[in-house]
Design a protein around this motif. Sequence first.
Motif, short mmCIF file in Angstrom:
data_model
loop_
_atom_site.label_atom_id
_atom_site.label_comp_id
_atom_site.label_asym_id
_atom_site.label_seq_id
_atom_site.Cartn_x
_atom_site.Cartn_y
_atom_site.Cartn_z
N LEU A 102 23.12 -17.56 18.35
CA LEU A 102 21.97 -17.17 19.16
C LEU A 102 22.41 -16.16 20.23
O LEU A 102 21.75 -15.14 20.47
CB LEU A 102 21.33 -18.41 19.79
CG LEU A 102 20.21 -18.19 20.82
CD1 LEU A 102 19.09 -17.32 20.28
CD2 LEU A 102 19.64 -19.53 21.30
N ILE A 103 23.56 -16.45 20.83
CA ILE A 103 24.07 -15.57 21.88
C ILE A 103 24.47 -14.20 21.30
O ILE A 103 24.19 -13.16 21.88
CB ILE A 103 25.26 -16.26 22.59
CG1 ILE A 103 24.75 -17.47 23.38
CG2 ILE A 103 25.98 -15.28 23.51
CD1 ILE A 103 25.80 -18.50 23.71
N LYS B 4 22.50 -8.99 30.20
CA LYS B 4 23.76 -8.68 29.52
C LYS B 4 24.91 -9.54 30.04
O LYS B 4 25.77 -9.99 29.28
CB LYS B 4 24.11 -7.19 29.66
CG LYS B 4 23.23 -6.29 28.79
CD LYS B 4 23.68 -4.84 28.81
CE LYS B 4 22.82 -4.03 27.84
NZ LYS B 4 23.19 -2.60 27.84
N SER C 126 15.21 -7.23 23.49
CA SER C 126 15.69 -8.55 23.91
C SER C 126 14.55 -9.42 24.42
O SER C 126 14.54 -10.63 24.20
CB SER C 126 16.82 -8.43 24.92
OG SER C 126 16.35 -7.96 26.15
N ASN D 73 23.00 -5.05 22.82
CA ASN D 73 23.66 -4.20 23.83
C ASN D 73 23.90 -2.79 23.31
O ASN D 73 24.12 -1.87 24.08
CB ASN D 73 25.03 -4.78 24.21
CG ASN D 73 24.91 -6.04 25.04
OD1 ASN D 73 23.83 -6.42 25.45
ND2 ASN D 73 26.04 -6.69 25.28
N TYR E 64 16.93 -6.44 35.00
CA TYR E 64 16.87 -7.27 33.79
C TYR E 64 18.06 -6.97 32.87
O TYR E 64 18.70 -7.88 32.34
CB TYR E 64 15.56 -7.05 33.04
CG TYR E 64 15.52 -7.75 31.69
CD1 TYR E 64 15.24 -9.10 31.60
CD2 TYR E 64 15.83 -7.06 30.52
CE1 TYR E 64 15.25 -9.75 30.38
CE2 TYR E 64 15.85 -7.69 29.29
CZ TYR E 64 15.55 -9.04 29.23
OH TYR E 64 15.59 -9.68 28.02
N TYR F 154 21.68 -11.73 20.83
CA TYR F 154 21.40 -10.93 22.04
C TYR F 154 22.47 -9.86 22.23
O TYR F 154 22.17 -8.70 22.55
CB TYR F 154 21.36 -11.82 23.29
CG TYR F 154 20.05 -12.54 23.50
CD1 TYR F 154 18.98 -11.92 24.13
CD2 TYR F 154 19.89 -13.86 23.08
CE1 TYR F 154 17.78 -12.58 24.32
CE2 TYR F 154 18.69 -14.53 23.27
CZ TYR F 154 17.64 -13.89 23.90
OH TYR F 154 16.45 -14.55 24.09
N GLU F 155 23.71 -10.26 22.06
CA GLU F 155 24.84 -9.35 22.36
C GLU F 155 24.76 -8.07 21.55
O GLU F 155 25.06 -6.98 22.04
CB GLU F 155 26.16 -10.08 22.06
CG GLU F 155 27.38 -9.37 22.61
CD GLU F 155 28.64 -10.16 22.31
OE1 GLU F 155 29.22 -10.72 23.23
OE2 GLU F 155 29.05 -10.21 21.12
N THR G 266 24.57 -12.99 28.65
CA THR G 266 25.07 -13.03 27.27
C THR G 266 26.59 -13.12 27.23
O THR G 266 27.16 -13.96 26.53
CB THR G 266 24.61 -11.76 26.52
OG1 THR G 266 23.19 -11.71 26.50
CG2 THR G 266 25.13 -11.75 25.10
#
Lengths: 327, 327
Positions: free
Chosen positions: B114-115, A134, B133, B122, A129, B118-119, A137
Amino acid sequence: MLYLMIMKDYIQIFEDFLKKEINYNAPANLYEPVKYILDSGGKRLRPLIVLYVSDLFTSNTSNATPAAAALEIFHNFTLAHDDIMDNSSMRRGKKTINSKWDNNTGILSGDVMLIISYEILNKYDDSKYVLLSKKLTETSRLVCEGQQNDMDFSLVKEVLEEDYFNMIENKTAVLIGCCYMFGGIVSDLNTKDINILYEVGKNLGIAFQLEDDLLDSFGDEAKFGKKIGGDIIEQKKTLLFIFTQAKLNGNQRVEFENIFFSDEIQEAVKINSIKTYYESSGAVDYLKNKVQEYSINAEKLINQMQIDTNKKLELIKFSEKLLNREI
Amino acid sequence: MLYLMIMKDYIQIFEDFLKKEINYNAPANLYEPVKYILDSGGKRLRPLIVLYVSDLFTSNTSNATPAAAALEIFHNFTLAHDDIMDNSSMRRGKKTINSKWDNNTGILSGDVMLIISYEILNKYDDSKYVLLSKKLTETSRLVCEGQQNDMDFSLVKEVLEEDYFNMIENKTAVLIGCCYMFGGIVSDLNTKDINILYEVGKNLGIAFQLEDDLLDSFGDEAKFGKKIGGDIIEQKKTLLFIFTQAKLNGNQRVEFENIFFSDEIQEAVKINSIKTYYESSGAVDYLKNKVQEYSINAEKLINQMQIDTNKKLELIKFSEKLLNREI
């Protein structure tokens, strides 16, 4: 090789998974457009790559279906939003979401598709996952940048070849890279091979896009599935245009640009005239050579992988077929 | 308590992180609008919750800044797209992205936010990344559903109370739940407490939205920061409307609806008239009781957590301040 299914089997596996997986019903105004666009077909090139690579290395596709679906749904998110930005009303012979419903519906159903592409990755164990989400993204951000570059090109009269390659790498090629890589990740390949697969896909993606540009002007309409000359009519600054414009000097260049940017010349006349420029400037040959170059790059990369020779050959054959539109 | 910083310190920590983190430059047409909206302030309620919860449990905020930023950037993604869908031209006293640039810019810069949300995750180790996430994904999908529900409400004359609660839970409350939960995750609380924190935030989020509905019609304009009566003018089917409409019968109901849905009555007259209905129907008291109810739910949930009593008291105090707009 026996364990390799034919392409339509992969597509059937994928379609079945998608139908089972995308079973959201409410709110209907959000999910109907999602089902509509995901049901509208297309070549399914991206999931096909993921499934093929997984099948090649593990003789198994069930581990690969969620990753394949994530990338196809992501791809459809980009289409839903691009169609609004380009004000497109038709895609794959059907009305676009923004045309069948409206822009707001296209925005929100696009958003939810991007989210679903992450959600589907929940089906993997934590270590996979992490790798997959990642990379999704990273790829997504590059795709947005590529789309912005492409829109920016429409505002200027001249684009550098380097910027064009950067644009198609981001807008198209990294996602193809992602497909190859996802196939490698779900097959538990080692990190080095997984990274090589990404580069393989990126190189093929660039070659694929350049071929697409060629086919758009010089392809066979029945085989290509789109009207020939679309890029010329939309005044798209493809590499054919960029190369030709850079080759021409003085009056010749002015004449070429006058024709290209004119909205008054009859479509068929304009297409033929610009195509003549593209051929005589050497742009067509230049693109064909570039396609060859990127295709050879991909082959070299495949040969660097730590896999059986017969798998290398299979992968090269598959990638050639992909480029030749035989898949 | 000493280790608890005052709110403006949290905001400063957050702003510094954001400035350092959001340093993308090219393509400028993609990232300028991102910087513009993220720089336009707002209450920063969401990151503040994440930082506060983390500080409360670990006397540390640096572990929490990426999670806080992810949710604030996510929130701004929703604003960028909602502003297009609502055709809004002003937000936080500044032009919206769609108004300063155009709809296409709003779509693509929203997508990339939005992206990026998520980034930014990391930055966490794998086990936290997976938790954060996946919860972001779950929350995002619900937020999209809530936005669709809200848009659907504008197409009908009548909305069920149950559907209204479902809408605000999805559109607003789950993200507040996510903020509390993220604070717990980055603080390494146990799974049970993390899940309780989510429910705490959800309950407070619902109470917060109901209060917002009250303030929109009955608040103090200077303190509320928006023009009073906006929801009435936009014919928004808030719980005040839904409750009042359901209470009325026969001619009274027809009269109320005629006023509410009229585009011809002078704004001030309409606002006063509808406010009178909201008061006399008992809707105002009903909402105040509901706010109380959800606030008590949150307090009860906090008391179920396996944490020190003084931390429970602090968390309850903080949450009350949040509701009372003292933060």
